[in-house]
Design a protein around this motif. Structure first.
Motif, mmCIF file in Angstrom:
data_model
loop_
_atom_site.group_PDB
_atom_site.id
_atom_site.type_symbol
_atom_site.label_atom_id
_atom_site.label_comp_id
_atom_site.label_asym_id
_atom_site.label_seq_id
_atom_site.Cartn_x
_atom_site.Cartn_y
_atom_site.Cartn_z
ATOM 1 N N ALA A 18 96.205 93.785 68.037
ATOM 2 C CA ALA A 18 95.624 95.122 67.978
ATOM 3 C C ALA A 18 95.980 95.865 66.698
ATOM 4 C CB ALA A 18 96.077 95.936 69.191
ATOM 5 N N LEU A 19 97.220 95.721 66.219
ATOM 6 C CA LEU A 19 97.677 96.501 65.081
ATOM 7 C C LEU A 19 97.474 95.815 63.744
ATOM 8 C CD1 LEU A 19 101.033 97.944 66.493
ATOM 9 C CD2 LEU A 19 98.761 98.983 66.495
ATOM 10 N N VAL A 20 97.389 94.491 63.741
ATOM 11 C CA VAL A 20 97.255 93.750 62.479
ATOM 12 C C VAL A 20 95.883 93.081 62.384
ATOM 13 C CG1 VAL A 20 98.215 91.914 61.041
ATOM 14 C CG2 VAL A 20 99.735 93.373 62.380
ATOM 15 N N GLN A 21 95.540 92.282 63.393
ATOM 16 C CA GLN A 21 94.243 91.607 63.374
ATOM 17 C C GLN A 21 93.087 92.552 63.702
ATOM 18 O OE1 GLN A 21 94.259 87.685 65.384
ATOM 19 N NE2 GLN A 21 96.439 88.016 65.744
ATOM 20 N N LEU A 142 98.278 98.494 74.165
ATOM 21 C CA LEU A 142 97.393 99.127 75.141
ATOM 22 C C LEU A 142 98.158 100.127 76.004
ATOM 23 C CD1 LEU A 142 94.464 99.058 76.169
ATOM 24 C CD2 LEU A 142 95.111 97.204 77.687
ATOM 25 N N ILE A 143 99.352 99.749 76.456
ATOM 26 C CA ILE A 143 100.139 100.637 77.317
ATOM 27 C C ILE A 143 100.672 101.830 76.528
ATOM 28 C CG2 ILE A 143 102.247 100.772 78.698
ATOM 29 C CD1 ILE A 143 101.727 97.850 79.499
ATOM 30 N N VAL A 144 101.116 101.605 75.291
ATOM 31 C CA VAL A 144 101.585 102.725 74.467
ATOM 32 C C VAL A 144 100.455 103.720 74.231
ATOM 33 C CG1 VAL A 144 102.422 103.360 72.175
ATOM 34 C CG2 VAL A 144 103.445 101.432 73.372
ATOM 35 N N LEU A 145 99.259 103.212 73.961
ATOM 36 C CA LEU A 145 98.105 104.101 73.819
ATOM 37 C C LEU A 145 97.853 104.879 75.106
ATOM 38 C CD1 LEU A 145 95.408 102.081 71.830
ATOM 39 C CD2 LEU A 145 96.328 104.306 71.237
ATOM 40 N N GLY A 146 97.940 104.198 76.246
ATOM 41 C CA GLY A 146 97.742 104.881 77.516
ATOM 42 C C GLY A 146 98.771 105.969 77.760
ATOM 43 N N VAL A 147 100.031 105.677 77.437
ATOM 44 C CA VAL A 147 101.091 106.678 77.613
ATOM 45 C C VAL A 147 100.838 107.899 76.731
ATOM 46 C CG1 VAL A 147 103.534 107.134 77.208
ATOM 47 C CG2 VAL A 147 102.843 105.023 78.360
ATOM 48 N N LEU A 148 100.544 107.669 75.457
ATOM 49 C CA LEU A 148 100.360 108.786 74.522
ATOM 50 C C LEU A 148 99.110 109.593 74.857
ATOM 51 C CD1 LEU A 148 101.320 107.053 71.150
ATOM 52 C CD2 LEU A 148 102.688 108.636 72.510
ATOM 53 N N ARG A 149 98.025 108.919 75.190
ATOM 54 C CA ARG A 149 96.791 109.649 75.476
ATOM 55 C C ARG A 149 96.876 110.414 76.793
ATOM 56 N NH1 ARG A 149 91.646 106.055 75.149
ATOM 57 N NH2 ARG A 149 90.693 108.126 75.380
ATOM 58 N N PHE A 192 90.810 106.669 68.819
ATOM 59 C CA PHE A 192 90.823 106.253 67.422
ATOM 60 C C PHE A 192 91.962 106.934 66.664
ATOM 61 C CE2 PHE A 192 86.418 104.890 68.177
ATOM 62 C CZ PHE A 192 86.384 103.720 67.448
ATOM 63 N N PHE A 193 92.171 108.199 66.925
ATOM 64 C CA PHE A 193 93.214 108.952 66.228
ATOM 65 C C PHE A 193 94.596 108.391 66.551
ATOM 66 C CE2 PHE A 193 96.252 112.514 66.139
ATOM 67 C CZ PHE A 193 96.103 112.906 64.813
ATOM 68 N N VAL A 194 94.890 108.180 67.826
ATOM 69 C CA VAL A 194 96.205 107.674 68.222
ATOM 70 C C VAL A 194 96.409 106.248 67.740
ATOM 71 C CG1 VAL A 194 97.732 107.196 70.167
ATOM 72 C CG2 VAL A 194 96.278 109.228 70.204
ATOM 73 N N ALA A 195 95.368 105.428 67.830
ATOM 74 C CA ALA A 195 95.475 104.052 67.340
ATOM 75 C C ALA A 195 95.739 104.033 65.835
ATOM 76 C CB ALA A 195 94.204 103.275 67.664
ATOM 77 N N GLY A 196 95.087 104.915 65.100
ATOM 78 C CA GLY A 196 95.342 104.997 63.666
ATOM 79 C C GLY A 196 96.777 105.393 63.360
ATOM 80 N N LEU A 197 97.334 106.309 64.148
ATOM 81 C CA LEU A 197 98.736 106.697 63.962
ATOM 82 C C LEU A 197 99.674 105.520 64.225
ATOM 83 C CD1 LEU A 197 98.883 110.274 65.559
ATOM 84 C CD2 LEU A 197 98.831 109.665 63.138
ATOM 85 N N LEU A 198 99.385 104.737 65.255
ATOM 86 C CA LEU A 198 100.227 103.577 65.555
ATOM 87 C C LEU A 198 100.161 102.538 64.435
ATOM 88 C CD1 LEU A 198 99.556 103.024 69.378
ATOM 89 C CD2 LEU A 198 101.549 104.075 68.289
ATOM 90 N N ILE A 199 98.975 102.302 63.909
ATOM 91 C CA ILE A 199 98.840 101.349 62.803
ATOM 92 C C ILE A 199 99.589 101.850 61.574
ATOM 93 C CG2 ILE A 199 97.185 100.280 61.225
ATOM 94 C CD1 ILE A 199 95.162 100.324 63.533
ATOM 95 N N ALA A 200 99.453 103.146 61.283
ATOM 96 C CA ALA A 200 100.168 103.712 60.134
ATOM 97 C C ALA A 200 101.679 103.633 60.322
ATOM 98 C CB ALA A 200 99.735 105.168 59.927
ATOM 99 N N LEU A 201 102.138 103.892 61.544
ATOM 100 C CA LEU A 201 103.578 103.810 61.819
ATOM 101 C C LEU A 201 104.094 102.392 61.617
ATOM 102 C CD1 LEU A 201 106.193 105.104 62.853
ATOM 103 C CD2 LEU A 201 105.413 104.623 65.182
#
Length: 233
Positions: A18-21, A142-149, A192-201
């Protein structure tokens, strides 16, 4: 053992689906509005990835190259059907919520990509470990996204966990902010916003680890110490 450690590191971090590929983003972003939805899809995806990778490795010498991709898709579809039937039998309310995204696991590029690029060329144990770690890496994001959202969008955690775990999880909900709702994080733009933050982190962490791991080079100018003495007249 070194290969298994490398597979673990790649699946969970350095080559995370999810974060690299950046594979499988459609269900990742659409379903992760809450922890229970994310957890349900993560479990289903993990089961399919492990089963498909192991089966592809077992039959890798028997499948002709001309029909390899259709055969892999059929194997993935078989495991998706099993996961769908199990969810419909034991977690039917969650199955209704996830809807079409369970059958769409068949088209998840992360699963087909690992089956083609790795499992079809490796023995059973490395293929199974690769499927397990890639599934865990995808499920963790997926779970981290669910928790944050869920936290940012509704001010709760573990809401409606009974959809997956039954009546035993009725009292698991944690309400951190009463009467709160931020629609942006519940809708796809928030995903999209939260996923972008995770990729940047992740990129920041990788860059800092790389900088710390590299030995510090000292230039010849820094090595020279020039001592100047003199008198002022």
């Amino acid at each position: 053992m070194s290969q298994l450690r490398e597979l673990t590191r790649e699946g969970l971090w350095s080559n995370n689906p999810a974060l690299v590929q950046l594979l499988g983003l459609c269900p990742l972003l659409a379903v992760s509005a809450s922890v229970v939805n994310a957890l349900g899809l993560a479990i289903a995806t993990l089961v399919v990835m492990v089963g498909a990778s192991t089966t592809v490795s077992l039959i890798r010498h028997q499948v002709p190259s001309a029909v390899r991709l259709p055969a892999f898709v059929m194997i993935i579809a078989a495991f998706v059907t099993c996961a769908e039937l199990l969810m419909a039998a034991y977690a039917y309310p969650l199955y209704q919520v996830l809807g079409i995204f369970i059958p769409l696991i068949v088209t998840n590029c992360a699963i087909l990509g690992r089956a083609e690029a790795f499992a079809s060329r490796q023995p059973v144990l490395p293929a199974a470990v690769d499927g397990l770690m890639m599934g865990l890496g995808f499920g963790a994001v997926l779970i981290v996204l669910g928790v944050l959202r869920e936290l940012l969008g509704q001010g709760t955690l573990f809401r409606e966990m009974s959809l997956l775990l039954g009546p035993i999880a009725d009292g698991w909900q944690l309400t951190l902010i009463d009467d709160y709702q931020f629609l942006f994080f519940i809708l796809p733009p928030g995903a999209f916003f939260v996923a972008g933050l995770l990729i940047a982190l992740k990129n920041v962490v990788d860059q800092r680890r790389k900088a710390y791991s590299q030995p510090k080079t000292v230039t010849p100018r820094e090595q020279r110490r020039v001592r100047v003495t003199g008198t002022i007249k």
